[in-house]
Design an enzyme around this catalytic site. Sequence first.
Site, PDB file in Angstrom:
ATOM      1  N   SER A  29       0.841  -1.212   0.000  1.00 17.15           N
ATOM      2  CA  SER A  29       0.000   0.000   0.000  1.00 17.15           C
ATOM      3  C   SER A  29       0.870   1.253   0.000  1.00 17.15           C
ATOM      4  CB  SER A  29      -0.891   0.039   1.247  1.00 17.15           C
ATOM      5  OG  SER A  29      -1.738  -1.054   1.280  1.00 17.15           O
ATOM      6  N   LYS A 144       2.919   0.925  17.126  1.00 18.49           N
ATOM      7  CA  LYS A 144       2.921  -0.334  17.902  1.00 18.49           C
ATOM      8  C   LYS A 144       4.302  -0.657  18.457  1.00 18.49           C
ATOM      9  CE  LYS A 144      -1.169  -2.181  15.678  1.00 18.49           C
ATOM     10  NZ  LYS A 144      -1.426  -1.039  14.784  1.00 18.49           N
TER      11      LYS A 144
HETATM   12  N1  LIG Z   1      -0.548   0.088   7.078  1.00 18.39           N
HETATM   13  C1  LIG Z   1      -0.460   0.700   8.232  1.00 18.39           C
HETATM   14  O1  LIG Z   1      -1.459   1.019   8.876  1.00 18.39           O
HETATM   15  C2  LIG Z   1       0.905   1.054   8.796  1.00 18.39           C
HETATM   16  C3  LIG Z   1       0.984   1.924   9.898  1.00 18.39           C
HETATM   17  C4  LIG Z   1       2.236   2.262  10.394  1.00 18.39           C
HETATM   18  C5  LIG Z   1       3.372   1.745   9.811  1.00 18.39           C
HETATM   19  N2  LIG Z   1       3.263   0.873   8.772  1.00 18.39           N
HETATM   20  C6  LIG Z   1       4.492   0.328   8.202  1.00 18.39           C
HETATM   21  O2  LIG Z   1       4.570   0.767   6.854  1.00 18.39           O
HETATM   22  C7  LIG Z   1       5.218  -0.203   6.056  1.00 18.39           C
HETATM   23  C8  LIG Z   1       4.396  -0.504   4.810  1.00 18.39           C
HETATM   24  O3  LIG Z   1       3.135  -0.979   5.192  1.00 18.39           O
HETATM   25  P1  LIG Z   1       2.011  -1.303   4.111  1.00 18.39           P
HETATM   26  O4  LIG Z   1       0.704  -0.944   4.735  1.00 18.39           O
HETATM   27  O5  LIG Z   1       2.372  -0.740   2.813  1.00 18.39           O
HETATM   28  O6  LIG Z   1       2.112  -2.909   4.064  1.00 18.39           O
HETATM   29  P2  LIG Z   1       1.639  -3.898   2.891  1.00 18.39           P
HETATM   30  O7  LIG Z   1       0.626  -3.254   2.042  1.00 18.39           O
HETATM   31  O8  LIG Z   1       1.336  -5.190   3.568  1.00 18.39           O
HETATM   32  O9  LIG Z   1       2.966  -4.065   2.021  1.00 18.39           O
HETATM   33  C9  LIG Z   1       4.080  -4.788   2.499  1.00 18.39           C
HETATM   34  C10 LIG Z   1       5.075  -4.899   1.364  1.00 18.39           C
HETATM   35  O10 LIG Z   1       6.228  -5.577   1.841  1.00 18.39           O
HETATM   36  C11 LIG Z   1       6.538  -6.653   0.954  1.00 18.39           C
HETATM   37  N3  LIG Z   1       7.215  -7.680   1.736  1.00 18.39           N
HETATM   38  C12 LIG Z   1       6.742  -8.410   2.767  1.00 18.39           C
HETATM   39  N4  LIG Z   1       7.669  -9.245   3.216  1.00 18.39           N
HETATM   40  C13 LIG Z   1       8.775  -9.039   2.448  1.00 18.39           C
HETATM   41  C14 LIG Z   1      10.067  -9.603   2.413  1.00 18.39           C
HETATM   42  N5  LIG Z   1      10.411 -10.570   3.257  1.00 18.39           N
HETATM   43  N6  LIG Z   1      10.955  -9.150   1.509  1.00 18.39           N
HETATM   44  C15 LIG Z   1      10.620  -8.187   0.621  1.00 18.39           C
HETATM   45  N7  LIG Z   1       9.393  -7.614   0.604  1.00 18.39           N
HETATM   46  C16 LIG Z   1       8.491  -8.045   1.511  1.00 18.39           C
HETATM   47  C17 LIG Z   1       5.183  -7.078   0.385  1.00 18.39           C
HETATM   48  O11 LIG Z   1       5.278  -7.747  -0.866  1.00 18.39           O
HETATM   49  P3  LIG Z   1       5.564  -9.324  -0.951  1.00 18.39           P
HETATM   50  O12 LIG Z   1       4.731  -9.975   0.099  1.00 18.39           O
HETATM   51  O13 LIG Z   1       5.200  -9.687  -2.348  1.00 18.39           O
HETATM   52  O14 LIG Z   1       7.030  -9.502  -0.713  1.00 18.39           O
HETATM   53  C18 LIG Z   1       4.560  -5.712   0.162  1.00 18.39           C
HETATM   54  O15 LIG Z   1       5.076  -5.138  -1.004  1.00 18.39           O
HETATM   55  C19 LIG Z   1       5.479  -1.405   6.965  1.00 18.39           C
HETATM   56  O16 LIG Z   1       6.801  -1.341   7.408  1.00 18.39           O
HETATM   57  C20 LIG Z   1       4.530  -1.200   8.125  1.00 18.39           C
HETATM   58  O17 LIG Z   1       5.050  -1.772   9.309  1.00 18.39           O
HETATM   59  C21 LIG Z   1       2.053   0.526   8.227  1.00 18.39           C
END
Ligand SMILES: NC(=O)c1ccc[n+]([C@@H]2O[C@H](COP(=O)([O-])OP(=O)(O)OC[C@H]3O[C@@H](n4cnc5c(N)ncnc54)[C@H](OP(=O)(O)O)[C@@H]3O)[C@@H](O)[C@H]2O)c1
Length: 345
Positions: A29, A144
């Site tokens: 996302s 978190k």
């Molecule tokens: N969403 C929220 O509410 C929120 C709030 C605060 C902070 N964050 C932080 O923001 C960041 C992005 O979150 P998001 O919401 O964009 O998450 P997301 O939509 O779940 O995207 C996660 C991304 O990481 C990739 N990924 C997962 N495991 C991986 C690995 N081992 N190696 C390489 N790529 C990997 C996934 O693709 P593949 O699975 O295909 O590899 C996907 O592209 C994270 O660090 C999260 O902790 C999110």
Amino acid sequence: MTLLNSFQADDIRDRLAGKSVLVTGGTGSFGKQFVRTVLGLDCVKRLIVLSRDEQKHFDMMREFDDRKYPAIRYFLGDVRDLERLQMAFRNVDIVVHAAAQKHVPLAEYNPTECLRTNVWGAENVVRAALDNGVETVMALSTDKAVNPVNLYGASKLAAEKVFIAANNLSGQGQTRFGAVRYGNVVGSRGSVVPFFRNLIRQNADALPITDDRMTRFWITLQQGVNFVLSSMCMMKGGEIFIPKIPSMKMTDLAHAMAPDMPIKIVGIRPGEKLHEVMVNEEEARTTRELADRYVIHPMLSYWAGGDQPEGEPVPEDFRYASNTNTWWLPEPELLGMISRLDMDL
Ligand SMILES: NC(=O)c1ccc[n+]([C@@H]2O[C@H](COP(=O)([O-])OP(=O)(O)OC[C@H]3O[C@@H](n4cnc5c(N)ncnc54)[C@H](OP(=O)(O)O)[C@@H]3O)[C@@H](O)[C@H]2O)c1
């Protein structure tokens, strides 16, 4: 509204001009919105999207075609795989580390998987960045990580520490590491707004809320991306940046989205907090307040010069939490923001 909304495009364009930028988790996302934004600035030399699942890459290639956007590269890779990261980071100037395993219940059930991605993955990013002379690494963290009550939070806290301490490994070298920390992103995959929207579409009996006292901060994906980019412009190394954003009550959100639908209280889930905390009292000692953000400076910073950090120190017992925030989103404003949300489902 905060400065987060007034995108400082000129500053960011100057910072990114001619650079090779890599985003781990670039198909997620955050990653997609980041890519959309950076391509819109039309100034980078290369923009490398790194993640594992080829289907996500393939879908993204349809939206961001390399014939239309010659800067973009799709790099399959796992942050657990140091060798692959070493290859990916060659001639890269800026890394934004967004890849993570982020679902609380899955991390509880599969703890070592979460640690491998979130903690050892962070360590690999640090090593590959140092070995390749990357200039800036900005890692994404979460509320978190503050006083964590679940493994996901604990793993992100550990990752924050890995990145901040990496400035010591770099010493007077050129690589600088920092982090941004923010709360639930409204509209991101698996978040509450798309969840409620689906229930409303399905004519469900009620919208489930775990506790009627629950509060959350409100940040959109675009604000998150803008915040990462603007924090990158001011980062010197070792800081954790926290945006000033409004709070909302979960019951107000449910009511704004479906005024006629009843709310069902289903009880707090394991590992869930009633309120989000983004700066705790211990961190307050090294926290400075700027107009649109807080900046936590490192307790130990052997690498840093003697420069006085910008901004005003916060009071000693300061705590930045969603329930004690002074800025709240009333229902009508919530509704307006939901309808403007650029949903990324
Ligand atoms: N969403 C929220 O509410 C929120 C709030 C605060 C902070 N964050 C932080 O923001 C960041 C992005 O979150 P998001 O919401 O964009 O998450 P997301 O939509 O779940 O995207 C996660 C991304 O990481 C990739 N990924 C997962 N495991 C991986 C690995 N081992 N190696 C390489 N790529 C990997 C996934 O693709 P593949 O699975 O295909 O590899 C996907 O592209 C994270 O660090 C999260 O902790 C999110």
